[in-house]
Design an enzyme around this catalytic site. Structure first.
Site, short mmCIF file in Angstrom:
data_model
loop_
_atom_site.label_atom_id
_atom_site.label_comp_id
_atom_site.label_asym_id
_atom_site.label_seq_id
_atom_site.Cartn_x
_atom_site.Cartn_y
_atom_site.Cartn_z
N ASP A 69 -8.93 12.77 -4.00
CA ASP A 69 -8.09 11.83 -4.75
C ASP A 69 -7.40 12.65 -5.84
O ASP A 69 -8.07 13.21 -6.72
CB ASP A 69 -9.01 10.75 -5.36
CG ASP A 69 -8.26 9.77 -6.24
OD1 ASP A 69 -7.14 10.09 -6.70
OD2 ASP A 69 -8.80 8.68 -6.49
N VAL A 70 -6.07 12.75 -5.76
CA VAL A 70 -5.36 13.67 -6.68
C VAL A 70 -5.45 13.24 -8.14
O VAL A 70 -5.15 14.04 -9.02
CB VAL A 70 -3.87 13.85 -6.30
CG1 VAL A 70 -3.73 14.53 -4.96
CG2 VAL A 70 -3.10 12.54 -6.36
N ASN A 96 2.87 15.75 -3.48
CA ASN A 96 3.64 14.67 -2.83
C ASN A 96 3.00 13.30 -2.97
O ASN A 96 3.69 12.29 -2.94
CB ASN A 96 3.80 15.05 -1.35
CG ASN A 96 4.23 13.86 -0.51
OD1 ASN A 96 5.40 13.48 -0.50
ND2 ASN A 96 3.27 13.22 0.18
N TYR A 169 6.24 2.70 -11.61
CA TYR A 169 6.66 3.73 -10.65
C TYR A 169 7.81 4.55 -11.23
O TYR A 169 7.78 5.79 -11.23
CB TYR A 169 7.08 3.06 -9.34
CG TYR A 169 7.50 4.02 -8.23
CD1 TYR A 169 6.55 4.60 -7.40
CD2 TYR A 169 8.84 4.33 -8.02
CE1 TYR A 169 6.94 5.47 -6.37
CE2 TYR A 169 9.23 5.19 -7.01
CZ TYR A 169 8.28 5.75 -6.18
OH TYR A 169 8.67 6.62 -5.17
N LYS A 173 7.99 8.64 -12.23
CA LYS A 173 8.94 9.61 -11.67
C LYS A 173 9.79 10.24 -12.77
O LYS A 173 10.13 11.42 -12.70
CB LYS A 173 9.82 8.94 -10.60
CG LYS A 173 9.04 8.42 -9.38
CD LYS A 173 8.32 9.54 -8.63
CE LYS A 173 7.62 9.04 -7.37
NZ LYS A 173 6.90 10.09 -6.64
P1 NAD Z 1 3.29 7.14 2.10
O1 NAD Z 1 2.63 5.93 1.59
O2 NAD Z 1 3.39 7.36 3.56
O3 NAD Z 1 2.66 8.47 1.48
C1 NAD Z 1 1.94 8.53 0.31
C2 NAD Z 1 0.72 9.36 0.58
O4 NAD Z 1 -0.02 9.56 -0.61
C3 NAD Z 1 -0.21 8.67 1.58
O5 NAD Z 1 -0.59 9.60 2.57
C4 NAD Z 1 -1.39 8.25 0.72
O6 NAD Z 1 -2.61 8.20 1.43
C5 NAD Z 1 -1.39 9.36 -0.31
N1 NAD Z 1 -2.13 9.00 -1.52
C6 NAD Z 1 -2.09 7.83 -2.20
N2 NAD Z 1 -2.93 7.89 -3.25
C7 NAD Z 1 -3.50 9.12 -3.21
C8 NAD Z 1 -4.45 9.77 -4.03
N3 NAD Z 1 -5.00 9.17 -5.10
N4 NAD Z 1 -4.82 11.04 -3.70
C9 NAD Z 1 -4.29 11.65 -2.61
N5 NAD Z 1 -3.40 11.08 -1.82
C10 NAD Z 1 -3.00 9.82 -2.11
O7 NAD Z 1 4.75 7.12 1.47
P2 NAD Z 1 5.85 8.29 1.36
O8 NAD Z 1 7.14 7.60 1.31
O9 NAD Z 1 5.63 9.35 2.37
O10 NAD Z 1 5.56 8.85 -0.11
C11 NAD Z 1 5.38 10.23 -0.39
C12 NAD Z 1 6.01 10.56 -1.72
O11 NAD Z 1 7.43 10.39 -1.62
C13 NAD Z 1 5.57 9.67 -2.87
O12 NAD Z 1 5.39 10.45 -4.05
C14 NAD Z 1 6.73 8.71 -3.06
O13 NAD Z 1 6.84 8.22 -4.38
C15 NAD Z 1 7.88 9.64 -2.72
N6 NAD Z 1 9.12 8.92 -2.37
C16 NAD Z 1 9.23 8.20 -1.22
C17 NAD Z 1 10.42 7.55 -0.94
C18 NAD Z 1 10.63 6.75 0.31
O14 NAD Z 1 11.68 6.10 0.43
N7 NAD Z 1 9.72 6.76 1.26
C19 NAD Z 1 11.49 7.64 -1.83
C20 NAD Z 1 11.34 8.38 -3.00
C21 NAD Z 1 10.15 9.02 -3.26
#
Ligand code: NAD
Length: 271
Positions: A69-70, A96, A169, A173
């Site tokens: 857990d990060v 990420n 959120y 960011k």
């Molecule tokens: P996602 O939900 O598929 O990925 C998020 C990942 O983080 C998951 O694998 C989850 O299990 C993991 N996670 C959550 N809490 C955690 C913790 N405490 N410790 C370790 N891992 C943990 O969604 P995504 O879209 O792939 O998101 C990845 C990153 O991209 C995030 O930081 C998100 O804010 C960013 N992001 C996504 C989008 C989008 O449109 N999908 C846009 C902008 C930014």
């Protein structure tokens, strides 16, 4: 993943947090496709992480899954320790992992605020600090990479676009932007490169609810001049380039990959 493994990142060891799904999974696969060995971090989805590891190893790459857990200092430190024991060192860290816990502002609880800040912002702080400590401990390896180490912070267009209903959120960011820039400024003299990728709308589990129905998808596309939702592989390709020596002179920057979302398309016909 391409069957062919290129050599752009060969001999390099990488750790990607939140890599069991979505963008993190695509980044892990892309780094491996360019020859890096990858730690696939997950917090609860072991099955997802194992699938990503299998995708990489089936294509001839090297990877293993690591639970942490990060937002927990002891778990992050244990994960880095294990990676360094297994691989010898790390050259690339992609912070990420991220979550959304949405609420109208008037109803937002301290727990909802704190959870998102803990995972999205404190989680990145903990990973950046362990990464930088390891790069400094290991010292230069110019045959492997020009920089001492490379870090990518996964940010969002919401580091600059305000987002009502998602104040926790957007605040996390915005915080990542200064975490990235301030650490990049402090550590550049030691040849550590730190940059952010700020995705727009990418098709992953985090934003499924915004793409559930054709009407929601249409409303989302109105925010994207390039007229398509992004693919996690788009981000994977950028990440693999940004940590390579081809991008060696880039540090302290946020690269927006958003199909033009930050061009404020509402102003194309109004304003
Ligand atoms: P996602 O939900 O598929 O990925 C998020 C990942 O983080 C998951 O694998 C989850 O299990 C993991 N996670 C959550 N809490 C955690 C913790 N405490 N410790 C370790 N891992 C943990 O969604 P995504 O879209 O792939 O998101 C990845 C990153 O991209 C995030 O930081 C998100 O804010 C960013 N992001 C996504 C989008 C989008 O449109 N999908 C846009 C902008 C930014």
């Amino acid at each position: 993943m391409s069957k062919e493994i290129t050599t752009r990142l060969s001999g390099q060891f990488a750790l990607v947090t939140g890599a069991s799904s979505g963008i993190g999974a695509a980044v892990a696969v892309a780094l491996a496709a360019h020859g890096a060995s990858v730690v696939v971090n997950y917090s609860h989805d072991e099955e997802g992480a194992n699938k990503v590891v299998k995708t990489i190893t089936d294509a001839g790459g090297q990877a293993y899954a690591a639970e942490a857990d990060v937002s927990k200092e002891d778990q992050v430190q244990a994960m880095f320790k294990q990676a360094i024991e297994k691989f010898g060192t790390l050259h690339i860290v992609v912070a990420n992992a991220g979550i959304q816990v949405d609420s109208p502002f008037l109803d937002m609880t301290l727990a909802q605020w704190q959870k998102v800040i803990d995972v999205n912002l404190t989680g990145q702080f903990l990973c950046l600090r362990e990464a930088a400590r390891e790069f400094v401990r290991r010292g230069p390896q110019p045959d492997v990479s020009t920089a001492l180490g490379k870090i990518i912070c996964m940010s969002s267009v919401h580091e600059v676009i305000p987002w009502g209903g998602h104040v926790n959120y957007a605040s996390s960011k915005g915080g990542i932007m200064q975490l990235m820039k301030s650490t990049a400024q402090e550590l550049a003299p030691q040849k550590i490169r730190i940059n952010s990728i700020a995705p727009g709308a990418i098709a992953t589990p985090i934003n499924l609810s915004a793409r559930d129905t054709p009407e929601e998808e249409k409303a989302l596309l109105e925010l994207i001049p390039y007229n398509r939702v992004g693919d996690p592989a788009d981000i994977g390709r950028l990440a693999a380039w940004l940590v390579s020596d081809e991008a060696d002179y880039i540090t302290g920057q946020t690269i927006f990959m958003d199909g033009g979302m930050t061009l404020y398309p509402g102003f194309a016909s109004g304003g």
